[in-house]
Motif scaffolding. Structure first.
Motif, PDB file in Angstrom:
ATOM      1  N   SER A  26       0.819  -1.208   0.000  1.00  0.00           N
ATOM      2  CA  SER A  26       0.000   0.000   0.000  1.00  0.00           C
ATOM      3  C   SER A  26       0.855   1.262   0.000  1.00  0.00           C
ATOM      4  O   SER A  26       0.326   2.360  -0.006  1.00  0.00           O
ATOM      5  CB  SER A  26      -0.937  -0.006   1.212  1.00  0.00           C
ATOM      6  OG  SER A  26      -0.191   0.016   2.416  1.00  0.00           O
ATOM      7  N   MET A  27       2.175   1.098   0.008  1.00  0.00           N
ATOM      8  CA  MET A  27       3.049   2.267  -0.054  1.00  0.00           C
ATOM      9  C   MET A  27       3.990   2.147  -1.240  1.00  0.00           C
ATOM     10  O   MET A  27       4.247   1.038  -1.713  1.00  0.00           O
ATOM     11  CB  MET A  27       3.805   2.466   1.269  1.00  0.00           C
ATOM     12  CG  MET A  27       4.694   1.354   1.711  1.00  0.00           C
ATOM     13  SD  MET A  27       5.379   1.552   3.402  1.00  0.00           S
ATOM     14  CE  MET A  27       5.862   3.223   3.486  1.00  0.00           C
ATOM     15  N   ASP A  70       4.766  11.799   6.670  1.00  0.00           N
ATOM     16  CA  ASP A  70       3.755  10.839   7.127  1.00  0.00           C
ATOM     17  C   ASP A  70       4.011  10.349   8.550  1.00  0.00           C
ATOM     18  O   ASP A  70       3.278   9.498   9.058  1.00  0.00           O
ATOM     19  CB  ASP A  70       3.707   9.630   6.186  1.00  0.00           C
ATOM     20  CG  ASP A  70       3.129   9.965   4.820  1.00  0.00           C
ATOM     21  OD1 ASP A  70       2.455  11.008   4.689  1.00  0.00           O
ATOM     22  OD2 ASP A  70       3.352   9.174   3.878  1.00  0.00           O
ATOM     23  N   LEU A  72       6.487   8.488   9.505  1.00  0.00           N
ATOM     24  CA  LEU A  72       7.069   7.145   9.497  1.00  0.00           C
ATOM     25  C   LEU A  72       8.578   7.173   9.731  1.00  0.00           C
ATOM     26  O   LEU A  72       9.188   6.144  10.025  1.00  0.00           O
ATOM     27  CB  LEU A  72       6.757   6.446   8.173  1.00  0.00           C
ATOM     28  CG  LEU A  72       5.261   6.345   7.835  1.00  0.00           C
ATOM     29  CD1 LEU A  72       5.055   5.712   6.466  1.00  0.00           C
ATOM     30  CD2 LEU A  72       4.513   5.593   8.906  1.00  0.00           C
ATOM     31  N   ALA A  92       5.790   4.431  14.400  1.00  0.00           N
ATOM     32  CA  ALA A  92       4.734   4.349  13.375  1.00  0.00           C
ATOM     33  C   ALA A  92       5.292   3.735  12.092  1.00  0.00           C
ATOM     34  O   ALA A  92       4.612   2.957  11.414  1.00  0.00           O
ATOM     35  CB  ALA A  92       4.151   5.729  13.098  1.00  0.00           C
ATOM     36  N   GLY A  93       6.537   4.060  11.754  1.00  0.00           N
ATOM     37  CA  GLY A  93       7.174   3.489  10.576  1.00  0.00           C
ATOM     38  C   GLY A  93       7.391   1.991  10.718  1.00  0.00           C
ATOM     39  O   GLY A  93       7.171   1.225   9.781  1.00  0.00           O
ATOM     40  N   ARG A  96       4.032   0.316  10.331  1.00  0.00           N
ATOM     41  CA  ARG A  96       3.608   0.308   8.922  1.00  0.00           C
ATOM     42  C   ARG A  96       4.389  -0.741   8.137  1.00  0.00           C
ATOM     43  O   ARG A  96       3.818  -1.499   7.335  1.00  0.00           O
ATOM     44  CB  ARG A  96       3.816   1.693   8.326  1.00  0.00           C
ATOM     45  CG  ARG A  96       3.491   1.818   6.856  1.00  0.00           C
ATOM     46  CD  ARG A  96       1.981   1.703   6.603  1.00  0.00           C
ATOM     47  NE  ARG A  96       1.671   1.815   5.214  1.00  0.00           N
ATOM     48  CZ  ARG A  96       1.447   2.956   4.567  1.00  0.00           C
ATOM     49  NH1 ARG A  96       1.488   4.108   5.201  1.00  0.00           N
ATOM     50  NH2 ARG A  96       1.161   2.951   3.294  1.00  0.00           N
ATOM     51  N   ARG A  99       3.103  -4.164   8.972  1.00  0.00           N
ATOM     52  CA  ARG A  99       1.829  -4.443   8.282  1.00  0.00           C
ATOM     53  C   ARG A  99       2.072  -4.787   6.809  1.00  0.00           C
ATOM     54  O   ARG A  99       1.440  -5.698   6.271  1.00  0.00           O
ATOM     55  CB  ARG A  99       0.871  -3.257   8.398  1.00  0.00           C
ATOM     56  CG  ARG A  99       0.258  -3.105   9.774  1.00  0.00           C
ATOM     57  CD  ARG A  99      -0.900  -2.114   9.788  1.00  0.00           C
ATOM     58  NE  ARG A  99      -0.578  -0.803   9.260  1.00  0.00           N
ATOM     59  CZ  ARG A  99      -0.078   0.216   9.978  1.00  0.00           C
ATOM     60  NH1 ARG A  99       0.173   0.056  11.262  1.00  0.00           N
ATOM     61  NH2 ARG A  99       0.172   1.379   9.414  1.00  0.00           N
ATOM     62  N   GLU A 100       2.979  -4.060   6.166  1.00  0.00           N
ATOM     63  CA  GLU A 100       3.292  -4.343   4.760  1.00  0.00           C
ATOM     64  C   GLU A 100       3.862  -5.756   4.632  1.00  0.00           C
ATOM     65  O   GLU A 100       3.470  -6.515   3.748  1.00  0.00           O
ATOM     66  CB  GLU A 100       4.306  -3.328   4.222  1.00  0.00           C
ATOM     67  CG  GLU A 100       3.790  -1.912   4.102  1.00  0.00           C
ATOM     68  CD  GLU A 100       2.799  -1.708   2.982  1.00  0.00           C
ATOM     69  OE1 GLU A 100       2.959  -2.311   1.903  1.00  0.00           O
ATOM     70  OE2 GLU A 100       1.846  -0.935   3.187  1.00  0.00           O
TER      71      GLU A 100
END
Length: 141
Positions: A26-27, A70, A72, A92-93, A96, A99-100
């Motif tokens: 998603s990134m 963002d 991250l 947060a990074g 993320r 999750r990826e």
């Protein structure tokens, strides 16, 4: 199979597999790659990130700007050179990036279950150490 054919077939298949799995990201790939390097290697300068990713400084700086925007990643002055900034991954990074990676793993797991029987899954499992050993040899790790 002729000389080099195995190497080329393996390179092509692994490349296709990596691209297919990354299709669920998603990134942007550059940002995900930068986060991965920061997660594995600790704080880096933008120049370090550019070199490790094999991209221009301008491209790495664009990714860093987006990651910082963002939340991250964050920057701080380099302790040894005040003209440079060190880029750090934030909590947060890391979340993320996790999750990826989990989404990639779920996608690959579903594909394995959908296309491979138990014996083929065992064969794949047996290949993992071989692929890891090849990667270690190529990277010198």
């Amino acid at each position: 199979m002729g000389e080099g054919e195995l190497a080329e077939d393996l390179r092509q298949s692994i490349g296709e597999l990596v691209r297919a799995v990354r299709a669920v990201d998603s990134m942007p790939p550059g940002e995900a790659a930068a986060l991965g390097f920061l997660d594995r290697g600790g704080p880096l300068t933008t120049a370090d990130l550019a070199q490790r990713r094999g991209v221009t400084h301008q491209s790495a700086a664009k990714s860093v700007k987006s990651l910082v925007g963002d939340g991250l990643a964050r920057t701080e002055p380099h302790p040894g050179d005040g003209r440079k900034l060190l880029v750090h991954i934030t909590d947060a990074g890391r979340a993320r990036l996790r999750r990826e990676r989990e989404q990639r793993a779920r996608t690959l797991d579903a594909a394995i279950r959908d296309t491979c029987g138990p014996e083929e899954q065992r064969q794949l499992r047996d290949c993992v150490p071989l692929l890891s050993r090849l990667a270690a040899h190529l990277t010198g790790k």
